[in-house]
Design a protein around this motif. Structure first.
Motif, PDB file in Angstrom:
ATOM      1  N   GLN A  47      49.294 -50.876 -30.869  1.00  0.00           N
ATOM      2  CA  GLN A  47      48.071 -51.190 -30.173  1.00  0.00           C
ATOM      3  C   GLN A  47      47.307 -51.806 -31.115  1.00  0.00           C
ATOM      4  N   ASP A  48      47.150 -51.456 -32.509  1.00  0.00           N
ATOM      5  CA  ASP A  48      46.366 -52.225 -33.508  1.00  0.00           C
ATOM      6  C   ASP A  48      46.780 -53.969 -33.685  1.00  0.00           C
ATOM      7  N   GLN A  49      48.117 -54.052 -33.515  1.00  0.00           N
ATOM      8  CA  GLN A  49      48.601 -55.221 -33.399  1.00  0.00           C
ATOM      9  C   GLN A  49      48.533 -56.144 -32.309  1.00  0.00           C
ATOM     10  N   ARG A  50      47.980 -55.362 -31.240  1.00  0.00           N
ATOM     11  CA  ARG A  50      47.897 -55.859 -29.757  1.00  0.00           C
ATOM     12  C   ARG A  50      49.338 -56.389 -29.240  1.00  0.00           C
ATOM     13  N   CYS A  51      50.366 -55.436 -29.644  1.00  0.00           N
ATOM     14  CA  CYS A  51      51.795 -55.422 -29.289  1.00  0.00           C
ATOM     15  C   CYS A  51      51.959 -54.457 -28.267  1.00  0.00           C
ATOM     16  N   THR A  52      51.804 -54.630 -26.758  1.00  0.00           N
ATOM     17  CA  THR A  52      51.777 -53.721 -25.681  1.00  0.00           C
ATOM     18  C   THR A  52      53.213 -53.118 -25.587  1.00  0.00           C
ATOM     19  N   PRO A  53      53.587 -51.904 -25.769  1.00  0.00           N
ATOM     20  CA  PRO A  53      54.768 -51.224 -25.550  1.00  0.00           C
ATOM     21  C   PRO A  53      55.234 -51.553 -23.958  1.00  0.00           C
ATOM     22  N   ASN A  54      56.420 -51.803 -24.054  1.00  0.00           N
ATOM     23  CA  ASN A  54      56.910 -52.068 -22.557  1.00  0.00           C
ATOM     24  C   ASN A  54      57.638 -50.770 -21.794  1.00  0.00           C
ATOM     25  N   VAL A  55      58.285 -51.171 -20.957  1.00  0.00           N
ATOM     26  CA  VAL A  55      58.953 -50.220 -20.179  1.00  0.00           C
ATOM     27  C   VAL A  55      60.161 -49.423 -21.002  1.00  0.00           C
TER      28      VAL A  55
ATOM     29  N   ASP B  65      61.062 -49.693 -14.026  1.00  0.00           N
ATOM     30  CA  ASP B  65      62.357 -50.260 -13.739  1.00  0.00           C
ATOM     31  C   ASP B  65      63.488 -49.039 -13.324  1.00  0.00           C
ATOM     32  N   THR B  66      64.746 -49.744 -12.957  1.00  0.00           N
ATOM     33  CA  THR B  66      65.808 -48.799 -12.435  1.00  0.00           C
ATOM     34  C   THR B  66      66.048 -47.803 -13.724  1.00  0.00           C
ATOM     35  N   LEU B  67      66.166 -48.555 -14.929  1.00  0.00           N
ATOM     36  CA  LEU B  67      66.794 -47.567 -15.858  1.00  0.00           C
ATOM     37  C   LEU B  67      65.456 -46.302 -16.199  1.00  0.00           C
ATOM     38  N   PHE B  68      64.283 -46.796 -16.271  1.00  0.00           N
ATOM     39  CA  PHE B  68      63.459 -45.633 -16.443  1.00  0.00           C
ATOM     40  C   PHE B  68      63.368 -44.615 -15.242  1.00  0.00           C
ATOM     41  N   TYR B  69      63.715 -44.935 -14.049  1.00  0.00           N
ATOM     42  CA  TYR B  69      63.880 -44.012 -13.078  1.00  0.00           C
ATOM     43  C   TYR B  69      65.257 -43.161 -13.278  1.00  0.00           C
ATOM     44  N   ASN B  70      66.068 -43.812 -13.940  1.00  0.00           N
ATOM     45  CA  ASN B  70      67.536 -43.092 -14.063  1.00  0.00           C
ATOM     46  C   ASN B  70      67.419 -41.977 -14.951  1.00  0.00           C
ATOM     47  N   VAL B  71      66.409 -42.229 -16.248  1.00  0.00           N
ATOM     48  CA  VAL B  71      65.927 -41.090 -17.100  1.00  0.00           C
ATOM     49  C   VAL B  71      65.020 -40.205 -16.644  1.00  0.00           C
ATOM     50  N   LEU B  72      64.093 -40.537 -15.626  1.00  0.00           N
ATOM     51  CA  LEU B  72      63.377 -39.596 -14.995  1.00  0.00           C
ATOM     52  C   LEU B  72      63.839 -38.705 -14.090  1.00  0.00           C
ATOM     53  N   LEU B  73      64.941 -39.164 -13.504  1.00  0.00           N
ATOM     54  CA  LEU B  73      65.697 -38.359 -12.578  1.00  0.00           C
ATOM     55  C   LEU B  73      66.509 -37.215 -13.601  1.00  0.00           C
TER      56      LEU B  73
ATOM     57  N   LYS C 239      52.194 -45.180 -16.667  1.00  0.00           N
ATOM     58  CA  LYS C 239      51.782 -45.367 -15.306  1.00  0.00           C
ATOM     59  C   LYS C 239      50.218 -45.919 -15.446  1.00  0.00           C
ATOM     60  N   SER C 240      49.719 -45.080 -16.305  1.00  0.00           N
ATOM     61  CA  SER C 240      48.230 -45.316 -16.549  1.00  0.00           C
ATOM     62  C   SER C 240      47.956 -46.748 -17.239  1.00  0.00           C
ATOM     63  N   SER C 241      48.896 -47.044 -17.973  1.00  0.00           N
ATOM     64  CA  SER C 241      48.703 -48.335 -18.901  1.00  0.00           C
ATOM     65  C   SER C 241      49.189 -49.647 -17.925  1.00  0.00           C
ATOM     66  N   GLY C 242      49.599 -49.313 -16.834  1.00  0.00           N
ATOM     67  CA  GLY C 242      49.894 -50.252 -15.853  1.00  0.00           C
ATOM     68  C   GLY C 242      51.161 -50.984 -16.065  1.00  0.00           C
ATOM     69  N   CYS C 243      52.089 -50.291 -16.903  1.00  0.00           N
ATOM     70  CA  CYS C 243      53.414 -50.673 -16.968  1.00  0.00           C
ATOM     71  C   CYS C 243      54.279 -50.542 -15.741  1.00  0.00           C
ATOM     72  N   LYS C 244      55.058 -51.398 -15.330  1.00  0.00           N
ATOM     73  CA  LYS C 244      55.960 -51.169 -14.122  1.00  0.00           C
ATOM     74  C   LYS C 244      57.246 -50.548 -14.310  1.00  0.00           C
TER      75      LYS C 244
ATOM     76  N   GLU D  24      56.184 -32.619 -22.256  1.00  0.00           N
ATOM     77  CA  GLU D  24      55.886 -33.739 -23.065  1.00  0.00           C
ATOM     78  C   GLU D  24      56.513 -35.249 -22.394  1.00  0.00           C
ATOM     79  N   SER D  25      58.005 -34.909 -21.964  1.00  0.00           N
ATOM     80  CA  SER D  25      58.555 -36.134 -21.420  1.00  0.00           C
ATOM     81  C   SER D  25      57.867 -36.715 -20.207  1.00  0.00           C
ATOM     82  N   LEU D  26      57.323 -35.727 -19.558  1.00  0.00           N
ATOM     83  CA  LEU D  26      56.803 -36.172 -18.315  1.00  0.00           C
ATOM     84  C   LEU D  26      55.382 -36.674 -18.411  1.00  0.00           C
ATOM     85  N   LYS D  27      54.776 -36.325 -19.711  1.00  0.00           N
ATOM     86  CA  LYS D  27      53.267 -36.823 -19.914  1.00  0.00           C
ATOM     87  C   LYS D  27      53.533 -38.431 -20.514  1.00  0.00           C
TER      88      LYS D  27
END
Length: 503
Positions: free
Chosen positions: A284-292, A326-334, A319-324, A310-313
């Protein structure tokens, strides 16, 4: 488009007592034309599948490449098959773990007058030979390609990676050194391929020495340093990875989200989540935004450590950061929701949230859902998901799709016809090659069901495919076939166990 008679037949289907405009009539023509096109496409698919089935049936597992070639050349039905890129591509993919069949099929296709295999098929054969440790055959095949001027940078990448994967990293370097022979340029891209190949095989120090020589005349880029960051983390030398971030700044390359995410992944594997959060703040300090990918990595590791809340947080933070997502994210969420026992929420994510977010599922998404449902004893629901993926426009089932369902078949009370149906679907309809885990599961399960002969047949098929069974599988099978007085089979298994011990 339509004959006069066809036009009259269409008119009979139009609404009665209704004035027909030219536009309406054209729409009807388009509709019936689309039906005709769909019918033609369906017929093409059926023809394509029947050709594939025919050729697969002709190939005997365990045959040499020359035997496969001769079978296909001499069989009239095979000779009448229309050779297309689609057919050859599917065959090579079907036999990607059987180099003899793959090479025989390729030679057969290559011999057909008027057909020239696509360049990617040559690379596919190279990769298959290398994967199955047929290094000398791979060298000869690449030389043939070179004579025909078919060697590309993609070919070289596959050769280097297969050499390095076989422990012959010096041959990988030699391949790079000989790029001039293949009329290819040594530049940043090809240098990065070599460095990446070595680092992925944990030869980071060797890659570093080579880089120090090459950088004198080949300029590095951000990707070059990211390769080293990944390599140092892979061999647990995170200090060098962090120093590499400073080195890339010295070369005028700005650290990317990949640079930080790679180090975050290292700390996730160590379950050092305090350091993970510190790096997120540094990004965040380096203005390097984390991605999905960053968020998915953290979520997966928190789930692995059973910190489900903690994982669900992390999901909420992303989502609050506006990061969209993807499929891999949903695979891990499931997977997270399944591990947490929140099956109903997982099904909601799959069937409601993913379509709303316009994120298409892939094979892993279905595999995760099926494994989750089987784990929680909901086999019928898992079978519904299997039917869905079989009809999905996005993906097709693989061996892992069926694995939890096969496993559930061996549970107490399950009928044999359930197992037979799944195996038939895998082999006859989907043409899937079983892997080591699937063979082990089936052999162990059949032995426990007192079906030693069927288990032994799978053992023979496994050996013919060049897959080495585990010692524990051999011992269990040996005990069962001895009890059944299958003396010849027992001798063959005993001989293999002796060889395994010697090895």
């Amino acid at each position: 488009m339509f004959s006069g008679i066809a036009r009259k037949n269409i008119l009979l289907l139009l609404p009665v007592n209704h004035a027909i405009s030219h536009v309406t009539f054209r729409n009807y023509l388009r509709y019936f034309s689309s039906l005709s096109s769909l019918s033609h496409v369906k017929q093409c698919h059926l023809k394509r599948d029947s050709d594939l089935d025919l050729l697969v049936r002709k190939i005997v597992v365990g045959s040499s490449e020359d035997e496969v070639f001769q079978i296909l050349m001499q069989d009239p039905a095979c000779g009448a098959t229309e050779i297309t890129h689609d057919l050859i591509g599917r065959l090579l993919n079907r036999f990607k773990d059987d180099w003899k069949s793959a090479l025989g099929i390729f030679r057969w296709a290559e011999s057909h007058r008027g057909y020239k295999p696509a360049p990617e098929f040559y690379d596919k054969v190279v990769d298959t030979l290398g994967k199955m440790k047929q290094m000398e055959k791979m060298r000869v095949f690449v030389e043939e390609m070179n004579m025909a001027r078919l060697v590309s940078l993609n070919t070289i990448a596959k050769v280097m990676r297969r050499f390095a994967g076989a422990g012959e990293w010096k041959d990988a370097v030699r391949t790079f050194d000989e790029m001039d022979k293949f009329r290819l340029e040594k530049n940043t891209e090809s240098m990065n391929l070599l460095l990446d190949t070595l680092c992925k095989e944990s030869k980071v120090e060797q890659a570093r020495e080579i880089f120090l020589k090459l950088k004198l005349h080949i300029p590095p880029n951000a990707h070059t340093f990211n390769i080293f960051i990944h390599g140092w983390c892979k061999i647990n030398r995170v200090e060098e990875a962090q120093w590499t971030i400073q080195e890339m700044k010295g070369h005028g390359c700005r650290p990317t989200v990949i640079s930080y995410s790679t180090i975050i992944q290292f700390y996730c594997h160590q379950f050092n989540f305090r350091r993970v959060h510190e790096l997120l703040d540094e990004m965040q300090d380096q203005r390097c935004t984390p991605n999905v990918v960053t968020y998915t990595t953290i979520m997966h590791s928190l789930t692995k450590s059973e910190a489900f809340e903690e994982s669900l947080k992390i999901v909420d933070r992303m989502k609050s950061s506006g990061c969209k997502p993807d499929t891999l994210f949903y695979n891990v969420l499931l997977h997270t929701l399944g591990r947490a026992g929140r099956v109903h929420e997982a099904i909601h994510v799959f069937k409601v949230e993913m379509p709303q977010m316009k994120v298409a599922p892939n094979t892993s998404t279905y595999n995760t859902a099926i494994a989750m449902l089987c784990h929680h004893g909901q086999e019928e629901a898992a079978l519904d998901f299997l039917r869905d993926i079989q009809n999905s426009p996005y993906c097709e089932p693989d061996v892992q799709t069926y694995f939890p369902l096969l496993k559930s078949c061996f549970r107490a009370g399950k009928k044999d016809d359930c197992l037979s149906k799944l195996l038939d679907d895998m082999s006859s309809k989907r043409h899937l090659s079983f892997d080591l885990s699937t063979y082990a599961l089936l052999i162990h399960g059949l032995c426990k069901r007192n079906k030693a002969e069927e288990a032994y047949n799978l053992f023979v098929r496994m050996m013919a495919q060049g897959i080495r069974p585990r010692y524990v599988t051999c011992r269990l099978l040996l005990e069962e076939i001895k009890q059944k007085n299958m003396h010849d089979a027992a001798k063959r298994v005993e001989d293999f166990v002796k060889k395994m011990k010697t090895f």
